[in-house]
Design an enzyme around this catalytic site. Structure first.
Site, PDB file in Angstrom:
ATOM      1  CG  ASP A 194      18.218  -1.939 -21.724  1.00 49.70           C
ATOM      2  OD1 ASP A 194      18.852  -2.552 -23.206  1.00 49.70           O
ATOM      3  OD2 ASP A 194      19.503  -0.796 -20.843  1.00 49.70           O
ATOM      4  CE  LYS A 196      21.021  -4.142 -20.247  1.00 46.83           C
ATOM      5  NZ  LYS A 196      21.697  -3.163 -20.830  1.00 46.83           N
ATOM      6  CG  ASN A 199      18.910  -3.051 -16.991  1.00 46.49           C
ATOM      7  OD1 ASN A 199      19.942  -3.084 -16.545  1.00 46.49           O
ATOM      8  ND2 ASN A 199      18.600  -2.799 -18.109  1.00 46.49           N
ATOM      9  CG  ASP A 212      18.916   0.546 -16.153  1.00 42.38           C
ATOM     10  OD1 ASP A 212      18.447   1.731 -16.792  1.00 42.38           O
ATOM     11  OD2 ASP A 212      19.532   0.124 -16.857  1.00 42.38           O
ATOM     12  CB  THR A 233      21.844  -3.014 -24.907  1.00 44.01           C
ATOM     13  OG1 THR A 233      21.605  -2.447 -23.472  1.00 44.01           O
ATOM     14  CG2 THR A 233      23.287  -4.528 -24.622  1.00 44.01           C
TER      15      THR A 233
END
Length: 410
Positions: A194, A196, A199, A212, A233
């Site tokens: 994840d 992004k 994060n 995260d 996401t």
């Protein structure tokens, strides 16, 4: 028409959360996550201040912590499974981030989020990652207390730029440190799944910290065991993870390399490459059938080297660059990989105190709701999330039809 109808039916039946309205303003395009564990910043913001770096840590292994050992100072972004706070330890007076997660919700969605995995990664004490101060539990919640990073996140940094983008030189720096952080996580044996801008956090000097890990998984597990639950996401998820909804997908480090490519594109081109203002399902279609779909905005010109790197990351897994190959790409000419953490970042956060939260962007309407529910002692699980969950349709979005599990059919 049948494809669209089937996909919409699937999403409506499967997703129990109401969608979040999206703003026409670029940086408020809050998008649903693929797994219920994800929050816009996962509610986590960690970072050591200059004062914290000098602290003398208490031997927390010899103590039995409870939430009463910490003073709640400020609320951060609420998450799907809990809440996050800036706290002060009553034992050493230092500032930390406390993440509180509901046991009930974690158990309900154990296929999507793992407290144990996140705790294990934080316990490894790697300099590219947050340091875990302590963890404990009570009857209703799990608690993680870790470094608080007051420098904000990459998402908020982009939002503050006049063009909502970075220059190539600035993007080169952040991308390089993101690669090193991702490589460190892989060397520890885990995929992130994840990556992004939300994060990617910045410490008090402006250096990158990867955070995260609720969606993380052991590389050995992801490569050997078939995965059946998409996580991540919407705009940043790789096609391989989307394919896992068929129940027969395995994947490896290439999924994180895809997400890095999405982040680089967004840093230079304002929006993620497959972003759609039509629907999340439209974004999923573009990701699954991504070949030839990456285009560049002529109003935001970038170099051929940047385009080449992006195209070699947002491509079929067998052609996708590895992290070592990325580091050798001409886009990073001039980067000293051995000393970058001793270099000066493009931006140094302006901090007024150790518990400063001004470098994080949180939509005001959601922030007001969070303030109304700012009591960590509440036993309810009615948390407010900046990024609601959604599960995409099966990857055979097949151009012809979309399979809907029989259990979800009307």
């Amino acid at each position: 028409m049948m494809v669209s109808s089937s996909i919409n039916t699937f999403t409506t039946n499967y997703c129990s959360c109401k969608p979040i309205p999206t703003s026409p303003i670029r940086r408020i395009h809050v998008r649903p996550s693929l797994d219920n564990a994800i929050e816009v910043s996962n509610g986590i913001s960690y970072c050591s201040s200059p004062i914290q770096k000098k602290r003398s840590l208490i031997d927390h292994h010899s103590l039995s912590f409870t939430k009463h050992h910490f003073q709640i100072l400020k609320s951060l972004s609420p998450g799907q499974y809990g809440k996050t706070y800036v706290v002060r330890s009553k034992l050493n007076q230092q500032i930390y981030c406390m993440k509180i997660q509901s046991k009930r919700l974690l158990k309900m969605h154990s296929d999507r989020v793992s407290f144990d995995v996140e705790q294990a990664i934080l316990s490894l004490q790697h300099p590219c990652l947050p340091r875990l101060y302590c963890s404990f539990e009570d009857d209703t919640d799990h608690y993680l207390v870790m470094d608080y990073f007051s420098g904000g996140d990459l998402f908020s940094l982009l939002d503050r730029q006049p063009t909502l983008c970075l220059t190539e030189k600035q993007a080169q720096f952040y991308m390089a440190e993101m690669i090193l952080a991702c490589q460190a996580l892989h060397q520890l044996g885990y995929l992130h799944r994840d990556i992004k801008p939300q994060n990617i956090l910045l410490d008090h000097l402006g250096h990158v910290k990867l955070v995260d890990f609720g969606s993380s998984i052991l590389i050995s597990q992801a490569t050997k065991n078939k995965q059946s639950t998409p996580v991540g996401t919407c705009d940043y998820v790789s096609p391989e993870i989307l394919d896992s909804f068929q129940g027969d997908a395995t994947y490896g480090t290439e999924v994180d390399c895809w997400s890095l490519g999405i982040c680089l594109y967004e840093m230079l081109q304002e929006l993620p490459p497959f972003y759609s203002d039509v629907s999340e399902n439209d974004t999923y279609r573009k990701i699954l059938f991504h070949q030839g779909q990456v285009s560049f905005n002529d109003m935001l010109p970038i170099s051929d080297q940047a385009k080449d790197l992006i195209n070699n990351l947002l491509t079929k897994r067998e052609n996708r660059l590895t992290l070592d190959q990325i580091k050798m790409h001409s886009f990073f000419d001039g980067i000293d990989w051995d000393t970058i953490y001793q270099s000066k970042p493009p931006f140094r956060p302006r901090l007024h105190s150790d518990d400063d939260t001004s470098n994080f962007f949180i939509p005001q309407d959601i922030l007001q709701e969070a303030k109304q529910d700012d009591n960590p002692d509440d036993d309810d699980d009615d948390y407010i999330s900046l990024s609601q969950p959604i599960t995409p349709p099966l990857s055979p979005l097949l151009k012809h039809t979309c399979y809907i599990p029989s259990s979800l059919e009307q």
